[in-house]
Design an enzyme around this catalytic site. Structure first.
Site, PDB file in Angstrom:
ATOM      1  N   GLY A  39       0.837  -1.198   0.000  1.00  0.00           N
ATOM      2  CA  GLY A  39       0.000   0.000   0.000  1.00  0.00           C
ATOM      3  C   GLY A  39       0.866   1.240   0.000  1.00  0.00           C
ATOM      4  CD  GLU A  40       4.187   2.600   2.861  1.00  0.00           C
ATOM      5  OE1 GLU A  40       5.411   2.783   2.710  1.00  0.00           O
ATOM      6  OE2 GLU A  40       3.669   2.328   3.971  1.00  0.00           O
TER       7      GLU A  40
END
Length: 338
Positions: A305-306
């Site tokens: 993610g991120e």
């Protein structure tokens, strides 16, 4: 930039005004690709990507910069149901890590020549447990969408969208089930690394949410409000604002893709300005991309993610545009065309 909506109906009205790309610029870019010193099509998707960026930047030889990586963080009430291998407080701890420059996305954004903006969305106040009530009130939902829209720089040449939020793969699975049908088992994955019991709890949580909200989920915006989260609503808002301003978008993994998906359900070409930066190792991302007819640029087995996968894909776009702008034409190089 676009005037920010103050109610859900105003968001819906903005979706009804989505602009198209610059087809003249795209056609001119495609024609340039046809006379560069290479066999036609020999650069594969790099040729398509150069034309894609030309369409949305409105430039025959487009400039990508400035590139902005936007990460949104939110907290989820349903984490109390044991849907994550990590405790809820990790969301705030990771936001602090972003601020300190210690996360993967800090390194990848720097390497890709992109700015990074992290927007925490009331992470000390989780959304409601969506198996018992809508995740967000109307006002909370609109505020989150607005936060995403406000995060998009007016001068951006490209944005990447990503997220941080313990429990948000469960929210993304519930949203995918609402938008495309299926049960919890059809859409959940191991996320942060839950065991079999945790995976079963995630599926049960999704099924409970779908049962509670029922027919209301047929409306994509209501689905996002009821079973999404603040960071998902913000990603939707950022993707919407980018389209309204003809800024191309790189989507990250399963959560970011699910968050943007309501735009495709609200408008047939709602994600025409978006690319899938990668296909993540999260179990159902590939299926979600297939529903959206998005072909990922990278497949590296990532599931962080991120915006990490999307950020890596910036380099692919830079390569495509470097060739598009820097290669000589047959005429310029004095090379005979085949």
């Amino acid at each position: 930039m676009t005037e920010l909506p103050d109610r859900i109906d105003a968001i819906r009205s903005l979706v009804d005004t989505l602009p198209g790309g610059d087809e003249a610029a795209a056609q001119a870019a495609a024609e340039r690709q046809g006379v560069l010193t290479k066999p036609p099509g020999s650069l594969g998707r790099l040729e398509e990507l150069a034309t894609f960026i030309a369409r949305w930047r409105g430039q025959t030889v487009p400039v990508l910069d400035p590139v902005s990586v936007l990460v949104f963080a939110g907290s989820h009430g349903m984490t109390a149901r044991g849907v994550s291998a990590f405790p809820a407080e990790v969301t705030a701890q990771m936001v602090a890590n972003f601020a300190a420059g210690g996360a993967a996305i800090n390194q990848l954004a720097k390497q890709a020549g992109a700015s990074l903006k992290v927007t925490p969305l009331e992470i000390d106040r989780p959304t409601a447990d969506f198996t018992k009530a809508p995740a967000m009130s109307d006002n909370e939902f609109v505020a989150a969408v607005r936060a995403g829209m406000e995060a998009v720089p007016a001068d951006a040449g490209l944005i990447c969208v990503g997220e941080m939020g313990i429990g948000n793969t469960t929210a993304a699975a519930a949203l995918a089930a609402a938008l495309f049908g299926g049960t919890g088992n059809d859409w959940v994955g191991r996320g942060t690394g839950v065991d079999d019991a945790g995976l079963a709890r995630k599926a049960e949580t999704v099924d409970a949410a779908i049962a509670l909200h029922g027919k209301a989920l047929a409306d994509p915006l209501e689905a996002l409000r009821r079973v999404g989260g603040r960071e998902l609503a913000a990603i939707f808002g950022a993707t919407l604002a980018a389209r309204l301003n003809r800024i191309p978008v790189l989507l990250d993994g399963f959560v970011a893709t699910a968050a943007a998906a309501p735009l495709a359900r609200l408008s047939q070409d709602g994600l025409a300005h978006a690319l899938a930066g990668h296909v993540s190792a999260e179990a159902q991302h590939k299926k979600l991309l297939a529903h959206l007819e998005l072909a990922p640029l990278l497949d590296l087995g990532m599931r962080l993610g991120e915006a990490s996968g999307a950020c890596l894909a910036i380099n692919v776009l830079r390569g495509a545009l470097a060739c598009h702008a820097g290669m000589a034409t047959f005429a310029e190089a004095g090379v005979s065309e085949g």
